[in-house]
Design an enzyme around this catalytic site. Structure first.
Site, PDB file in Angstrom:
ATOM      1  N   SER A 143      22.852  43.161   7.188  1.00  0.00           N
ATOM      2  CA  SER A 143      23.191  41.948   7.916  1.00  0.00           C
ATOM      3  C   SER A 143      23.989  41.019   7.003  1.00  0.00           C
ATOM      4  O   SER A 143      25.010  41.426   6.464  1.00  0.00           O
ATOM      5  CB  SER A 143      21.912  41.298   8.448  1.00  0.00           C
ATOM      6  OG  SER A 143      22.150  40.484   9.555  1.00  0.00           O
TER       7      SER A 143
ATOM      8  N   ASP B 193      23.792  46.855  18.736  1.00  0.00           N
ATOM      9  CA  ASP B 193      23.647  45.602  17.988  1.00  0.00           C
ATOM     10  C   ASP B 193      24.775  44.656  18.365  1.00  0.00           C
ATOM     11  O   ASP B 193      25.951  44.990  18.210  1.00  0.00           O
ATOM     12  CB  ASP B 193      23.688  45.902  16.488  1.00  0.00           C
ATOM     13  CG  ASP B 193      23.717  44.655  15.622  1.00  0.00           C
ATOM     14  OD1 ASP B 193      23.354  43.568  16.122  1.00  0.00           O
ATOM     15  OD2 ASP B 193      24.093  44.789  14.441  1.00  0.00           O
TER      16      ASP B 193
ATOM     17  N   HIS C 142      20.409  46.726  15.040  1.00  0.00           N
ATOM     18  CA  HIS C 142      20.706  45.987  13.819  1.00  0.00           C
ATOM     19  C   HIS C 142      19.949  46.552  12.618  1.00  0.00           C
ATOM     20  O   HIS C 142      18.719  46.554  12.577  1.00  0.00           O
ATOM     21  CB  HIS C 142      20.320  44.525  14.024  1.00  0.00           C
ATOM     22  CG  HIS C 142      20.965  43.572  13.075  1.00  0.00           C
ATOM     23  ND1 HIS C 142      22.320  43.379  13.016  1.00  0.00           N
ATOM     24  CD2 HIS C 142      20.439  42.729  12.146  1.00  0.00           C
ATOM     25  CE1 HIS C 142      22.607  42.464  12.101  1.00  0.00           C
ATOM     26  NE2 HIS C 142      21.477  42.064  11.558  1.00  0.00           N
TER      27      HIS C 142
END
Length: 507
Positions: free
Chosen positions: A195, A440, A465
């Site tokens: 991320s 995602d 994700h």
């Protein structure tokens, strides 16, 4: 980020945007936390949801250390020479040692404390005989310069050292220190992040190629800046995820927002909403409830991982309600399905504006998205949410009201690049894996095609994700196992070539 939910963000990205209450909160984007449990601060209650992403501080294999980190790597004024205790964790149980030039896998921490193991690393460390190093991001967890988070964030000067460039320099300094301490000069380093941490990993490889041999950047939305990615991209994918699961669920959610506002506008309407949704506290506005639901939906989509598949769970609750049930009763059934049958539900579990001490992670992320990490995420007419365009002027004013400074929306693309990224990566980059799952919402801003022989995109249509960074489970679908195996094969190729090059240079 004042922060769009959960979610993000990915955590929890770095979680959600609304135009309401700008005078109270900065622009919200889904949190970029890698793992769903980091956002919810609890896992799904089903025992089947446990994975190998566990506490790294409670396992005897993991040793915690503190490095005297430089406060300011880019200034030579007296205050820049100050240091702070920077936490990092080492697992040497699998390491083959410096004499065999065994690799170092370094986890680059993001916007949360460094209190979890990364299953992908511990699963694969034995194969590579790798030394595992986990480095906390400055201003998160225990790595807060010059006192508490409250003291740091209330000090305008100290707060200025809280940015990604300083964090990357922190990682470089610690990794070079570790190489020296372990006599591991010729041991190749692979940096890994998810991320926001994935963004840092890719940027680290570009900025510090002499320190890291390669980078695995999972779910890294490096293109969600300025006008590079459509602003409504994130919420378009959230909507697509829900609509693919259930058209009736999608329609129910889409219709619910105006009904919530209509009830809230009536006398005692907020009290009616509180009772209907079994909320723990009184509502001050309908926005609080809608923000909570937004957080739940985006979190479910962003972390829609097997075998639970949170979007299916939410829609299962909504669709299982009696057909004659009132729309908001169906929405509440979705909440119960997602969060469990609780005595009451706390809308504040979403990413609301916090103050230091209440939620240091959120406060820190608010600062980052009010300074350099300006994600222009909007809700378009094509989503199941109320339209909410991104308004830079309102966002800037909210940040000025909160922190006394406006954001710098062009700095990330100035410092790291973004426009013409394919050309830049092809000409100046190497050895980066950009991994994504197309379910995602942040994948809309990821690198989704191979740029060169060494800048590679590894993605799955059904992934979510940072799913590839979770530890292996018996329930993993074949496509997820294949994604991880491909990443490992690429990393193995980098290391094999490095050893060959090293041998040639030393002849």
């Amino acid at each position: 980020m004042e922060l769009l939910r959960v979610v993000i963000q990915c955590l929890f990205l770095l979680i959600l945007f609304t135009t309401t209450s700008f005078s109270l909160t900065p622009h919200k984007i889904p949190r970029l936390t890698p793992f769903y449990r980091s956002i919810l601060r609890r896992q799904y209650r089903s025992s089947s949801s446990s994975d190998r992403t566990t506490s790294a501080t409670s396992d005897s294999q993991f040793k915690t250390y503190y490095y005297n980190q430089t406060l300011d790597h880019f200034n030579y004024g007296p205050q820049s020479y100050a240091t702070f205790k920077h936490r990092y964790i080492v697992n040497s149980n699998f390491w083959g040692g410096a004499q065999s030039n065994s690799p170092i896998f370094a986890w680059l921490g993001a916007e949360s404390p460094l209190d979890y193991d990364i299953g992908f690393l511990t699963d694969n460390a034995p194969r590579f005989k790798a030394l595992l190093v986990y480095i906390e991001h400055r201003y998160y967890g225990e790595s807060i310069p010059l006192g508490t988070m409250e003291e740091a964030m209330n000090d305008e000067t100290t707060r200025g050292y809280f940015n990604s460039a300083q964090a990357l320099a922190d990682y470089a300094e610690i990794l070079l220190y570790i190489k020296k301490e372990y006599s591991a000069h010729d041991c190749p380093i692979i940096v890994v992040g998810g991320s926001y941490g994935g963004m840092l990993a890719s940027w680290f490889r570009l900025k510090y190629p002499h320190v890291s041999l390669g980078a695995l950047a999972s779910s890294a939305p490096i293109l969600y800046f300025e006008d590079i990615t459509p602003q409504n991209g994130y919420y378009s994918i959230v909507t697509k995820d829900f609509r693919e699961v259930s058209e009736s669920c999608y329609q129910t959610i889409k219709k619910s927002w105006s009904i919530i506002d209509k009830i809230a506008s009536k006398p005692y309407g907020l009290s009616i909403l509180r009772r209907k949704f079994k909320l723990c506290e009184d509502l001050n506005s309908s926005w609080e409830l809608k923000d909570y639901l937004d957080w739940m939906y985006t979190g479910a989509a962003q972390y829609n991982s097997p075998p639970e598949y949170p979007v299916t769970v939410v829609c299962g609750g909504i669709d299982s309600a009696p057909k004659e049930a009132y729309i908001l009763d169906r929405i509440h059934a979705g909440v119960v399905a997602s969060e469990g049958n609780q005595p009451c539900y706390n809308v504040s579990v979403g990413e609301t504006l916090a103050s230091p001490g209440e939620d240091d992670d959120t406060w820190g992320w608010n600062w980052q998205t009010c300074s350099e990490m300006v994600f222009p995420i909007a809700k378009g007419n094509d989503s199941m949410f109320d339209p909410a365009p991104f308004n830079l002027q309102q966002n800037s004013q909210a940040c000025i009201d909160t922190f006394g400074v406006p954001p710098r929306p062009h700095w990330v693309t100035t410092y790291y690049g973004g426009h013409d990224m394919k050309l830049i990566l092809r000409n100046f980059g190497s050895n980066i894996i950009f991994s994504n799952g197309r379910k995602d919402p942040y994948s809309i801003a990821g690198v989704l095609e191979n740029i060169s022989d060494t800048i590679l995109a590894v993605y799955t249509q059904n992934g979510s994700h940072c799913l590839d960074l979770n530890g292996e489970r018996a329930t993993d679908p074949n496509w997820l196992t294949e994604q991880r195996n491909k990443e490992i094969e690429i990393i193995q190729g980098w290391i094999t070539k490095y050893y060959a090059d090293l041998q040639t240079l030393k002849k």
